[in-house]
Design an enzyme around this catalytic site. Structure first.
Site, PDB file in Angstrom:
ATOM      1  N   CYS A  92       3.588  -1.806  -2.526  1.00  0.00           N
ATOM      2  CA  CYS A  92       2.454  -1.007  -2.983  1.00  0.00           C
ATOM      3  C   CYS A  92       2.743  -0.448  -4.369  1.00  0.00           C
ATOM      4  O   CYS A  92       3.859   0.011  -4.639  1.00  0.00           O
ATOM      5  CB  CYS A  92       2.220   0.131  -1.984  1.00  0.00           C
ATOM      6  SG  CYS A  92       0.831   1.192  -2.388  1.00  0.00           S
ATOM      7  N   HIS A 134      -4.731  -3.169   3.751  1.00  0.00           N
ATOM      8  CA  HIS A 134      -3.821  -2.280   3.026  1.00  0.00           C
ATOM      9  C   HIS A 134      -4.607  -1.382   2.068  1.00  0.00           C
ATOM     10  O   HIS A 134      -4.418  -0.165   2.046  1.00  0.00           O
ATOM     11  CB  HIS A 134      -2.795  -3.131   2.261  1.00  0.00           C
ATOM     12  CG  HIS A 134      -1.878  -2.367   1.383  1.00  0.00           C
ATOM     13  ND1 HIS A 134      -0.541  -2.209   1.664  1.00  0.00           N
ATOM     14  CD2 HIS A 134      -2.086  -1.713   0.211  1.00  0.00           C
ATOM     15  CE1 HIS A 134       0.021  -1.479   0.706  1.00  0.00           C
ATOM     16  NE2 HIS A 134      -0.896  -1.178  -0.192  1.00  0.00           N
ATOM     17  N   GLU A 135      -5.495  -1.977   1.283  1.00  0.00           N
ATOM     18  CA  GLU A 135      -6.263  -1.191   0.309  1.00  0.00           C
ATOM     19  C   GLU A 135      -7.250  -0.263   1.012  1.00  0.00           C
ATOM     20  O   GLU A 135      -7.473   0.869   0.562  1.00  0.00           O
ATOM     21  CB  GLU A 135      -6.984  -2.105  -0.687  1.00  0.00           C
ATOM     22  CG  GLU A 135      -6.072  -2.998  -1.522  1.00  0.00           C
ATOM     23  CD  GLU A 135      -4.953  -2.266  -2.239  1.00  0.00           C
ATOM     24  OE1 GLU A 135      -5.091  -1.068  -2.552  1.00  0.00           O
ATOM     25  OE2 GLU A 135      -3.906  -2.891  -2.483  1.00  0.00           O
ATOM     26  N   HIS A 138      -5.746   2.997   1.957  1.00  0.00           N
ATOM     27  CA  HIS A 138      -5.712   3.991   0.870  1.00  0.00           C
ATOM     28  C   HIS A 138      -6.977   4.844   0.866  1.00  0.00           C
ATOM     29  O   HIS A 138      -6.916   6.048   0.616  1.00  0.00           O
ATOM     30  CB  HIS A 138      -5.568   3.312  -0.499  1.00  0.00           C
ATOM     31  CG  HIS A 138      -4.182   2.866  -0.808  1.00  0.00           C
ATOM     32  ND1 HIS A 138      -3.127   3.730  -0.958  1.00  0.00           N
ATOM     33  CD2 HIS A 138      -3.677   1.626  -1.018  1.00  0.00           C
ATOM     34  CE1 HIS A 138      -2.032   3.050  -1.241  1.00  0.00           C
ATOM     35  NE2 HIS A 138      -2.340   1.770  -1.280  1.00  0.00           N
TER      36      HIS A 138
END
Length: 172
Positions: A92, A134-135, A138
């Protein structure tokens, strides 16, 4: 276009929950362009607006050959299609220099808006599926280090804090 500073773990702003984009306008398109420039400069393959301290639901991804063209996801939502998972080593831009195995759903459906505000639906596979999840984490204030043991997470935190202190001392 402009390079944006990327927040690094353990910055508490990375834990902010992003709000939906109310209107896809020139401000959002400029943010998207700046995010791509920042991601390419880093270099990385994905970036969420939260990582550049903009707490709106925007993410950009470019996997080169795998995605054919850069992808934009505004107000993305995810549906898990089955319980099959796979592990992938993730890194990341907000946790530089660290990589860990993370287990994620293998089959998902993502609904989002593109940079023109048009809705699209995809069922990504492989690296694209991992990157989207994953994004999207966030945008929900979650980092890939949240999937590892507390001991590993604390070790990563301490190493990054030490690097930040050393960088601050070398500047001052």
């Amino acid at each position: 276009m402009a390079l944006l500073p990327i927040l690094e773990f353990p910055d508490p702003r990375l834990r902010t929950i992003a709000k939906p984009v109310a209107k896809v306008d020139q401000r959002i398109r400029t943010l998207i362009d700046d995010m791509f420039e920042t991601m390419y400069d880093a270099p990385g393959i994905g970036l969420a607006a939260t990582q550049v301290n903009v707490h709106e639901q925007v993410l950009v991804i470019d996997l080169g050959e795998e995605t054919k063209e850069p992808m934009v996801f505004i107000n993305p939502s995810i549906e898990i299609l089955d319980q099959e998972h796979y592990e992938y080593e993730e890194g990341c831009l907000s946790v530089p220099g660290f990589y860990e195995q993370v287990s994620r759903p293998k089959h998902i459906r993502v609904t989002a808006l593109d940079r023109d505000g048009k809705e699209f639906v995809i069922e990504p596979e492989g690296l694209l599926a991992v990157c989207v999840q994953h994004e999207m984490d966030h945008l929900n204030g979650k980092l890939f280090v949240d999937y590892v043991s507390n001991i590993k997470r604390q070790r990563i935190r301490k190493k990054l804090e030490k690097q930040h202190r050393q960088a601050a001392q070398s500047v001052g």
